[in-house]
Design a protein around this motif. Structure first.
Motif, mmCIF file in Angstrom:
data_model
loop_
_atom_site.group_PDB
_atom_site.id
_atom_site.type_symbol
_atom_site.label_atom_id
_atom_site.label_comp_id
_atom_site.label_asym_id
_atom_site.label_seq_id
_atom_site.Cartn_x
_atom_site.Cartn_y
_atom_site.Cartn_z
ATOM 1 N N ASP A 65 2.977 7.370 -8.746
ATOM 2 C CA ASP A 65 2.315 8.212 -9.744
ATOM 3 C C ASP A 65 0.810 8.266 -9.507
ATOM 4 O O ASP A 65 0.207 9.347 -9.501
ATOM 5 N N MET A 66 0.184 7.114 -9.301
ATOM 6 C CA MET A 66 -1.271 7.088 -9.135
ATOM 7 C C MET A 66 -1.700 7.726 -7.819
ATOM 8 O O MET A 66 -2.737 8.392 -7.750
ATOM 9 N N ALA A 67 -0.913 7.540 -6.769
ATOM 10 C CA ALA A 67 -1.231 8.184 -5.493
ATOM 11 C C ALA A 67 -1.146 9.700 -5.609
ATOM 12 O O ALA A 67 -1.944 10.431 -5.012
ATOM 13 N N VAL A 68 -0.183 10.187 -6.391
ATOM 14 C CA VAL A 68 -0.069 11.635 -6.612
ATOM 15 C C VAL A 68 -1.271 12.151 -7.404
ATOM 16 O O VAL A 68 -1.816 13.217 -7.100
ATOM 17 N N ALA B 221 -2.513 4.332 -3.442
ATOM 18 C CA ALA B 221 -2.475 3.384 -4.566
ATOM 19 C C ALA B 221 -1.877 2.080 -4.045
ATOM 20 O O ALA B 221 -1.576 1.947 -2.853
ATOM 21 N N GLU B 222 -1.697 1.116 -4.946
ATOM 22 C CA GLU B 222 -1.271 -0.232 -4.576
ATOM 23 C C GLU B 222 -0.229 -0.723 -5.565
ATOM 24 O O GLU B 222 -0.391 -0.543 -6.781
ATOM 25 N N LEU C 102 0.861 -1.177 0.000
ATOM 26 C CA LEU C 102 0.000 0.000 0.000
ATOM 27 C C LEU C 102 0.902 1.233 0.000
ATOM 28 O O LEU C 102 1.777 1.373 0.850
ATOM 29 N N VAL C 103 0.687 2.113 -0.967
ATOM 30 C CA VAL C 103 1.501 3.321 -1.095
ATOM 31 C C VAL C 103 0.626 4.539 -0.813
ATOM 32 O O VAL C 103 -0.433 4.703 -1.426
ATOM 33 N N ARG C 104 1.095 5.370 0.131
ATOM 34 C CA ARG C 104 0.344 6.574 0.484
ATOM 35 C C ARG C 104 1.264 7.790 0.424
ATOM 36 O O ARG C 104 2.339 7.796 1.021
ATOM 37 N N VAL C 105 0.809 8.805 -0.307
ATOM 38 C CA VAL C 105 1.550 10.056 -0.445
ATOM 39 C C VAL C 105 0.861 11.120 0.397
ATOM 40 O O VAL C 105 -0.306 11.450 0.150
ATOM 41 N N GLN D 225 -8.483 -4.748 -4.915
ATOM 42 C CA GLN D 225 -9.534 -3.779 -5.223
ATOM 43 C C GLN D 225 -8.976 -2.368 -5.418
ATOM 44 O O GLN D 225 -9.504 -1.602 -6.230
ATOM 45 N N ILE D 226 -7.923 -2.022 -4.715
ATOM 46 C CA ILE D 226 -7.336 -0.688 -4.888
ATOM 47 C C ILE D 226 -6.773 -0.562 -6.304
ATOM 48 O O ILE D 226 -7.040 0.407 -7.014
#
Length: 367
Positions: free
Chosen positions: A103-106, A46-47, A33-36, A298-299
């Motif tokens: 990238d997607m988290a941003v 994002a994941e 799990l990636v969180r910005v 799902q993310i």
């Protein structure tokens, strides 16, 4: 709106049943799990799904490259400085899913800040996508049973059949059983995950010529350069490049070399920014695209449908958006729902997702 922190949280959720294919099999979603985080309190999510047999990344390597290299390079940048972020991350070779998740988290941060959904920012073509389902290796009767269950429960009528076994006739038999059971109203295509030789691929396609397959994906290895060109040159159906085309440059190489005639776009490996570049390449060259699946949770699926629904070209075919159905659980507070064979984009700003903190605490591996 400055980036203040980037989290890379490893977690593991088992699958109810493993997905088996030519390059490996998956029993557990050991993702990251990636969180910005930003100084305005907005957090983008994002994941990253590690696939060592495809890109060489592991859960441990994704966490390490984000913690040790990417986070120090990106903290302090504005969330709007996406080109600078990519320039800095691209100093490090490879690591596609780690880069894509950031990238997607941003983009999630930007959407929330603008109070607009990411899908609208990307193009806003539709609010949903038709769904295709991947059917993994099993005896033919089990593959048929799964496909019938998915069709009857979720209304899905497009199936991607995993092939690439030895002898190749095992998969020919399975595809014949699926067509006989499901009928002509269901769309079928095959994915070899590089498991066959070019000659076996040609034999299999000849023996399945009457099945009405939509297209074939990665039947033989990417480094079998002449074999792939020979195979594609005689094929009656489009050939999709997937693992062989993980970057925009690879897409150009495969298409110009005659090694593929269509491209699988996976947001899990190219994020939203490079997926847009790949899509623009394909549209300019008149090449078909399909939204692929990295066996996402799902993310990741929410990210894929946000991108796929945003563009005309990616909504023409069903997207591979259903593999999360085989997971025992997930991290979203509000689970995704497939109805009538379609999956909707989440309403709300950004990606519209909320993490169930209790589930995150249960499945995370760094505590």
């Amino acid at each position: 709106m400055k980036i203040t922190q980037i989290e890379a949280i490893p977690f593991a959720i088992p699958y109810r049943k493993p997905l088996k294919f030519a390059s490996g099999e998956v029993h557990v979603a050991d993702h990251v799990l990636v969180r910005v985080h930003t100084d305005e309190g907005i957090v983008g999510t994002a994941e990253a799904p590690p696939r060592p047999y495809t890109y060489g990344e592991t859960q441990e390597s994704i966490v390490a490259v984000i913690d040790k290299l990417f986070a120090p390079q990106l903290i302090g940048l504005s969330a709007w400085e996406r080109e600078t972020m990519h320039a800095r991350m691209d100093r490090t070779v490879g690591n596609p899913t780690a880069k894509a998740a950031i990238d997607m988290a941003v983009w999630d941060v930007i959407g929330q800040a603008a109070q607009v959904s990411v899908s609208e920012l990307l193009g806003g073509w539709s609010d949903r996508m038709k769904v295709s389902h991947m059917v993994g290796f099993a005896p033919p009767e089990e593959m048929v049973s799964e496909a019938e269950r998915i069709r009857d429960t979720y209304g899905i009528t497009t199936f991607k059949v995993k092939v690439g076994r030895q002898p190749y006739t095992l998969d020919v038999e399975a595809c014949r059983a699926l067509r006989a059971s499901l009928g002509d109203d269901v769309r079928l295509y095959i994915d070899g995950n590089r498991g066959w030789s070019a000659s076996d691929s040609a034999r299999a396609l000849r023996e399945m010529d009457d099945l009405g397959l939509d297209f074939a994906e990665e039947l033989c290895p990417a480094d079998d350069v002449l074999g792939r060109r020979w195979l594609v040159s005689q094929s009656k159906i489009p050939f999709v490049a997937d693992e062989s085309a993980p970057t925009p440059a690879d897409v150009t190489r495969e298409l110009l070399a005659g090694s593929a005639t269509a491209i699988s776009i996976k947001t899990a490996r190219t994020g939203f920014t490079n997926s847009t570049r790949v899509l623009n390449q394909c549209e300019a060259m008149g090449v078909e695209v399909v939204i692929g699946n990295q066996i996402d949770g799902q993310i990741g699926t929410l990210c894929a449908v946000a991108f796929g629904a945003a563009h005309r070209a990616t909504t023409r075919r069903a997207g591979e958006l259903s593999n999360f159905l085989d997971m025992a659980d997930d991290l979203l507070a509000e689970p995704l729902v497939i109805e009538g064979g379609t999956l909707r984009v989440r309403e709300g700003s950004g990606l519209g997702l909320d993490i169930d903190q209790e589930k995150l605490e249960r499945y995370r591996l760094d505590r």
